[in-house]
Design a protein around this motif. Structure first.
Motif, PDB file in Angstrom:
ATOM      1  N   ASP A 500       0.817   4.980   7.816  1.00 33.98           N
ATOM      2  CA  ASP A 500      -0.493   4.352   7.670  1.00 33.98           C
ATOM      3  C   ASP A 500      -1.072   4.145   9.068  1.00 33.98           C
ATOM      4  O   ASP A 500      -0.449   3.477   9.906  1.00 33.98           O
ATOM      5  N   ALA A 501      -2.255   4.701   9.312  1.00 34.48           N
ATOM      6  CA  ALA A 501      -2.852   4.639  10.652  1.00 34.48           C
ATOM      7  C   ALA A 501      -3.149   3.209  11.065  1.00 34.48           C
ATOM      8  O   ALA A 501      -3.039   2.853  12.250  1.00 34.48           O
ATOM      9  N   ARG A 502      -3.512   2.376  10.109  1.00 30.02           N
ATOM     10  CA  ARG A 502      -3.822   0.980  10.447  1.00 30.02           C
ATOM     11  C   ARG A 502      -2.582   0.248  10.916  1.00 30.02           C
ATOM     12  O   ARG A 502      -2.623  -0.584  11.837  1.00 30.02           O
ATOM     13  N   LEU A 503      -1.453   0.541  10.313  1.00 28.22           N
ATOM     14  CA  LEU A 503      -0.195  -0.064  10.740  1.00 28.22           C
ATOM     15  C   LEU A 503       0.199   0.444  12.118  1.00 28.22           C
ATOM     16  O   LEU A 503       0.623  -0.341  12.982  1.00 28.22           O
ATOM     17  N   ASP A 504       0.067   1.745  12.356  1.00 25.17           N
ATOM     18  CA  ASP A 504       0.400   2.292  13.674  1.00 25.17           C
ATOM     19  C   ASP A 504      -0.447   1.641  14.770  1.00 25.17           C
ATOM     20  O   ASP A 504       0.054   1.312  15.852  1.00 25.17           O
ATOM     21  N   THR A 505      -1.725   1.425  14.488  1.00 25.73           N
ATOM     22  CA  THR A 505      -2.614   0.779  15.462  1.00 25.73           C
ATOM     23  C   THR A 505      -2.179  -0.657  15.721  1.00 25.73           C
ATOM     24  O   THR A 505      -2.165  -1.124  16.871  1.00 25.73           O
ATOM     25  N   LEU A 538       5.949  -2.890   2.974  1.00 29.64           N
ATOM     26  CA  LEU A 538       5.198  -2.439   1.806  1.00 29.64           C
ATOM     27  C   LEU A 538       4.880  -0.951   1.877  1.00 29.64           C
ATOM     28  O   LEU A 538       4.930  -0.245   0.863  1.00 29.64           O
ATOM     29  N   VAL A 539       4.550  -0.453   3.052  1.00 30.35           N
ATOM     30  CA  VAL A 539       4.259   0.975   3.210  1.00 30.35           C
ATOM     31  C   VAL A 539       5.477   1.808   2.827  1.00 30.35           C
ATOM     32  O   VAL A 539       5.360   2.888   2.218  1.00 30.35           O
ATOM     33  N   ARG A 540       6.632   1.316   3.144  1.00 28.49           N
ATOM     34  CA  ARG A 540       7.859   2.063   2.856  1.00 28.49           C
ATOM     35  C   ARG A 540       8.330   1.911   1.414  1.00 28.49           C
ATOM     36  O   ARG A 540       8.922   2.839   0.858  1.00 28.49           O
ATOM     37  N   HIS A 541       8.084   0.736   0.827  1.00 26.19           N
ATOM     38  CA  HIS A 541       8.761   0.444  -0.441  1.00 26.19           C
ATOM     39  C   HIS A 541       7.854   0.139  -1.625  1.00 26.19           C
ATOM     40  O   HIS A 541       8.321   0.220  -2.769  1.00 26.19           O
ATOM     41  N   ALA A 542       6.615  -0.253  -1.406  1.00 23.59           N
ATOM     42  CA  ALA A 542       5.733  -0.626  -2.521  1.00 23.59           C
ATOM     43  C   ALA A 542       4.901   0.571  -2.971  1.00 23.59           C
ATOM     44  O   ALA A 542       4.720   1.534  -2.214  1.00 23.59           O
ATOM     45  N   PRO A 543       4.359   0.539  -4.184  1.00 20.67           N
ATOM     46  CA  PRO A 543       3.437   1.602  -4.618  1.00 20.67           C
ATOM     47  C   PRO A 543       2.239   1.690  -3.677  1.00 20.67           C
ATOM     48  O   PRO A 543       1.835   0.688  -3.057  1.00 20.67           O
ATOM     49  N   HIS A 544       1.648   2.869  -3.592  1.00 18.02           N
ATOM     50  CA  HIS A 544       0.554   3.096  -2.655  1.00 18.02           C
ATOM     51  C   HIS A 544      -0.610   2.110  -2.830  1.00 18.02           C
ATOM     52  O   HIS A 544      -1.133   1.613  -1.827  1.00 18.02           O
ATOM     53  N   PRO A 545      -1.065   1.808  -4.054  1.00 21.74           N
ATOM     54  CA  PRO A 545      -2.201   0.875  -4.167  1.00 21.74           C
ATOM     55  C   PRO A 545      -1.920  -0.486  -3.539  1.00 21.74           C
ATOM     56  O   PRO A 545      -2.819  -1.105  -2.973  1.00 21.74           O
ATOM     57  N   ALA A 547       0.371  -1.168  -0.983  1.00 27.74           N
ATOM     58  CA  ALA A 547       0.446  -1.021   0.465  1.00 27.74           C
ATOM     59  C   ALA A 547      -0.922  -0.750   1.075  1.00 27.74           C
ATOM     60  O   ALA A 547      -1.265  -1.304   2.135  1.00 27.74           O
ATOM     61  N   ASP A 548      -1.696   0.092   0.429  1.00 30.90           N
ATOM     62  CA  ASP A 548      -3.021   0.439   0.954  1.00 30.90           C
ATOM     63  C   ASP A 548      -3.934  -0.781   0.995  1.00 30.90           C
ATOM     64  O   ASP A 548      -4.625  -1.021   1.999  1.00 30.90           O
ATOM     65  N   ALA A 549      -3.939  -1.574  -0.077  1.00 31.15           N
ATOM     66  CA  ALA A 549      -4.790  -2.768  -0.111  1.00 31.15           C
ATOM     67  C   ALA A 549      -4.337  -3.788   0.921  1.00 31.15           C
ATOM     68  O   ALA A 549      -5.162  -4.449   1.574  1.00 31.15           O
ATOM     69  N   PHE A 550      -3.037  -3.934   1.107  1.00 29.09           N
ATOM     70  CA  PHE A 550      -2.540  -4.886   2.096  1.00 29.09           C
ATOM     71  C   PHE A 550      -2.936  -4.463   3.501  1.00 29.09           C
ATOM     72  O   PHE A 550      -3.426  -5.281   4.298  1.00 29.09           O
ATOM     73  N   CYS A 551      -2.750  -3.208   3.828  1.00 35.00           N
ATOM     74  CA  CYS A 551      -3.101  -2.732   5.169  1.00 35.00           C
ATOM     75  C   CYS A 551      -4.604  -2.790   5.412  1.00 35.00           C
ATOM     76  O   CYS A 551      -5.046  -3.134   6.520  1.00 35.00           O
ATOM     77  N   ALA A 552      -5.391  -2.464   4.386  1.00 34.07           N
ATOM     78  CA  ALA A 552      -6.852  -2.489   4.546  1.00 34.07           C
ATOM     79  C   ALA A 552      -7.353  -3.886   4.854  1.00 34.07           C
ATOM     80  O   ALA A 552      -8.279  -4.068   5.657  1.00 34.07           O
ATOM     81  N   THR A 553      -6.740  -4.886   4.254  1.00 30.77           N
ATOM     82  CA  THR A 553      -7.224  -6.264   4.401  1.00 30.77           C
ATOM     83  C   THR A 553      -6.528  -6.994   5.537  1.00 30.77           C
ATOM     84  O   THR A 553      -7.172  -7.522   6.446  1.00 30.77           O
ATOM     85  N   ARG A 554      -5.223  -7.027   5.538  1.00 25.09           N
ATOM     86  CA  ARG A 554      -4.486  -7.820   6.532  1.00 25.09           C
ATOM     87  C   ARG A 554      -4.452  -7.160   7.913  1.00 25.09           C
ATOM     88  O   ARG A 554      -4.367  -7.863   8.920  1.00 25.09           O
ATOM     89  N   LEU A 555      -4.524  -5.846   7.957  1.00 30.57           N
ATOM     90  CA  LEU A 555      -4.501  -5.150   9.250  1.00 30.57           C
ATOM     91  C   LEU A 555      -5.841  -4.502   9.590  1.00 30.57           C
ATOM     92  O   LEU A 555      -6.218  -4.428  10.756  1.00 30.57           O
ATOM     93  N   GLY A 556      -6.552  -3.997   8.584  1.00 26.02           N
ATOM     94  CA  GLY A 556      -7.778  -3.243   8.826  1.00 26.02           C
ATOM     95  C   GLY A 556      -9.026  -4.086   8.964  1.00 26.02           C
ATOM     96  O   GLY A 556     -10.100  -3.555   9.291  1.00 26.02           O
ATOM     97  N   GLY A 557      -8.905  -5.381   8.693  1.00 25.67           N
ATOM     98  CA  GLY A 557     -10.042  -6.269   8.880  1.00 25.67           C
ATOM     99  C   GLY A 557     -11.047  -6.272   7.751  1.00 25.67           C
ATOM    100  O   GLY A 557     -12.084  -6.933   7.849  1.00 25.67           O
ATOM    101  N   ASP A 558     -10.780  -5.546   6.662  1.00 22.76           N
ATOM    102  CA  ASP A 558     -11.729  -5.493   5.551  1.00 22.76           C
ATOM    103  C   ASP A 558     -11.381  -6.595   4.550  1.00 22.76           C
ATOM    104  O   ASP A 558     -10.982  -6.346   3.416  1.00 22.76           O
TER     105      ASP A 558
END
Length: 584
Positions: A500-505, A538-545, A547-558
């Motif tokens: 996930d690019a947001r996690l890498d950043t 979550l990126v490694r172990h949870a379903p994509h929806p 992990a994606d929602a968590f990264c978008a909000t908690r890391l991506g600022g949305d």
């Protein structure tokens, strides 16, 4: 003055009205017919509709994040037991135990009827039912006597489900669990007490410890003048003529579960701050001096007694070398901090289940709450937070389990990640429980719902075993003194690199921030560490929806400043179906 009017009961000898007369309205002065429905009575104002039925019985283990984490962290062998315990925790009987234990609070008895000093605490029978189950299920010291890999993970998973009953009795089980590794600093004492602390037998009687089938342990560290700064403690320890035996004089400010059998206590010995084992009853059967001055009147955690004991020529045994008290007891703190994370995650899951149950059965403005987009957004956002907390809790438990078996890398990871998790997950707890309570509206604000009890409980977990500042500073200390802990944390991040690019950043930004952070920026640093750690799991172990929602909000600022602000396009259906299976 109004007159009180007595309406006589209908005599059993009176003839019963005929079916025809039953259909006629009765006079207000006449008593209702037993066979007449309440809604047909002239003074009945309404029927009860649009209220959720009782949640219990339910399965507290029906959580994919919990069961997947249990297997992933090496305790899949315990799944049947966890499922059985989850069903028990969600039973109407166990839920009532939790309610009664908090309604009927512990009572301090300083003296017996004859004037003898006894310093005993009385508990409602429901407390003992909860404790007996917790100890029998291995939620106290049992994992230290279990050679199976994953034993500590299984215990943590058990706490995540049995904690659905109530939180207060988790305090003595947690301290008993944590006392074992600290006591091992004194092998001769560990030989005597460890088999009793790891027992699955609960015996609440105050007796000679070695004559009981099982023991509970507490701890006494803080004093009124210092709190977390235990090096300012004034309680003194004076050596006796017997090797390793001292007498204590002083006080403690916040000693929970004073009915425990033994306590690990910090006191100033000639060689500096040291750790001691203090039994409530001495080997000859006499009471050790452990004067309970009062029980604390706390915001929450009402079922659990927290006390202010005083020591006066109190007999104690040295644990570890003189002057190494903090180092000796730090293993205890690491264990209880893990349990703070576990208890916060449990409160999140419990209140999410309550909120989801209400939303599924309550309708407003022509539709069930669970079907209304904004409520779905709120519940899905809570579900993300809950899964992240549960997943991190079990990862920390896995690290503790492997560290106990000699894994140096996991020990280094545990050292920093437990403090990070303790800081963040317990901080999220109060806001989470408040939002879940609000999902029930006014129903959630009344005591009958149980939600106020959960809400009052949540702040304790960010205070117990070090407030937010203490844990943030502990992370800085680990970074400065134990660089292998930072290496272990970034090695964990690396397992999700490229997913996930947001996690890498976020991870790259963390590396830059490490060199610049001082005390002022410690909280920001630890928050970012926690979010990156949860996201990587979550990126490694949870379903994509998820992990994606968590990264978008908690890391991506949305994300907004409150729960329920997930961005458009979030797969709410997938998140909710995972978190509340079969409830939508």
């Amino acid at each position: 003055m109004a007159r009180m009017v007595s309406i006589p009961a209908q005599s059993q000898s009176q003839p019963q009205p005929s079916p025809q007369s039953q259909s006629q309205p009765q006079s207000p002065s006449e008593p209702p017919s037993p066979s007449q429905p309440l809604s047909a009575l002239p003074y009945a104002t309404h029927d009860v509709t649009n209220q959720a039925p009782p949640l219990a019985p339910y399965d507290a283990s029906a959580d994919p994040a919990l069961l997947e984490g249990l297997r992933r962290e090496g305790a899949g062998w315990a799944e049947d037991d966890i499922r059985r315990l989850g069903a028990s925790a969600g039973s109407a009987e166990a839920q009532e135990w939790g309610e009664l234990a908090n309604r009927h609070e512990p009572v301090l008895r300083t003296h017996d009827r004859y004037g003898h000093r006894v310093d005993e605490v009385e508990f409602h029978p429901s407390w003992h039912h909860l404790m007996r189950t917790a100890v029998a299920e291995g939620l106290a010291g049992a994992p230290w006597a279990d050679d199976r890999p994953g034993a500590h993970v299984a215990r943590t998973a058990g706490g995540l489900v049995w904690g659905h009953t109530e939180a207060g009795h988790g305090c003595p089980t947690s301290m008993t669990y944590a006392a074992v590794p600290a006591l091992r600093a004194q092998p001769d004492l560990a030989k005597v007490y460890e088999p009793l602390l790891t027992s699955r037998e609960y015996d609440p009687e105050l007796r000679v410890p070695t004559e009981k089938p099982g023991l509970l342990a507490g701890m006494g560290m803080t004093e009124k003048q210092g709190g977390s700064d235990v090096r300012t403690n004034t309680t003194t320890a004076t050596p006796t003529g017997e090797p390793g035996v001292y007498t204590l004089r002083g006080h403690k400010w916040f000693t929970s579960a004073p009915m425990c059998d033994v306590f690990l206590v910090l006191a100033q010995a000639p060689g500096g701050l040291s750790c001691f084992l203090v039994p409530r009853v001495l080997p000859d059967g006499s009471r050790n001096t452990f004067r309970i001055q009062r029980l604390k009147d706390k915001l929450g955690n009402r079922s659990n007694a927290s006390s202010e004991p005083e020591f006066d020529r109190t007999v104690a045994w040295l644990v570890g070398p003189e002057g190494r008290g903090v180092k000796t007891i730090i293993e205890m703190v690491n264990c209880t901090r893990l349990d703070c994370v576990m208890s916060s995650a449990t409160l999140m899951r419990k209140t999410l289940v309550e909120a989801g149950h209400h939303a599924r059965h309550r309708s407003a403005f022509g539709a069930r709450l669970i079907d209304q987009p904004l409520m779905r957004n709120v519940l899905a956002d809570l579900a993300l937070e809950s899964e992240a907390a549960t997943t991190l809790t079990l990862r920390l438990a896995g690290a503790a389990d492997r560290a106990a078996r000699g894994d140096a890398g996991e020990r280094a990871f545990r050292r920093i990640a437990t403090a990070v998790g303790k800081y963040w997950v317990t901080k999220r707890g109060p806001a989470f429980t408040a939002e879940a309570l609000e999902c029930l509206g006014g129903n959630g604000y009344v005591e009958d719902s149980g939600m106020p009890r959960h809400y009052r409980e949540a702040p304790l977990l960010s205070i117990w075993e070090g407030s937010g500042n203490v844990n943030a500073l502990d992370v800085l200390r680990a970074l400065g003194r134990e660089p292998d802990s930072a290496d272990a944390l970034f090695s964990e991040f690396a397992l999700a690199r490229g997913a996930d690019a947001r996690l890498d950043t976020a991870v790259a930004a963390l590396k830059d921030q490490l060199a610049e952070t001082d005390q002022v920026g410690a909280r920001r640093l630890v928050e970012r560490m926690a979010l990156a750690l949860q996201a990587s799991l979550l990126v490694r172990h949870a379903p994509h929806p998820v992990a994606d929602a968590f990264c978008a909000t908690r890391l991506g600022g949305d994300w907004g400043h409150a729960f329920g602000t997930l961005p458009a396009g979030t797969d709410l259906d997938a998140v909710l179906e995972r978190a509340l299976p079969g409830r939508n």
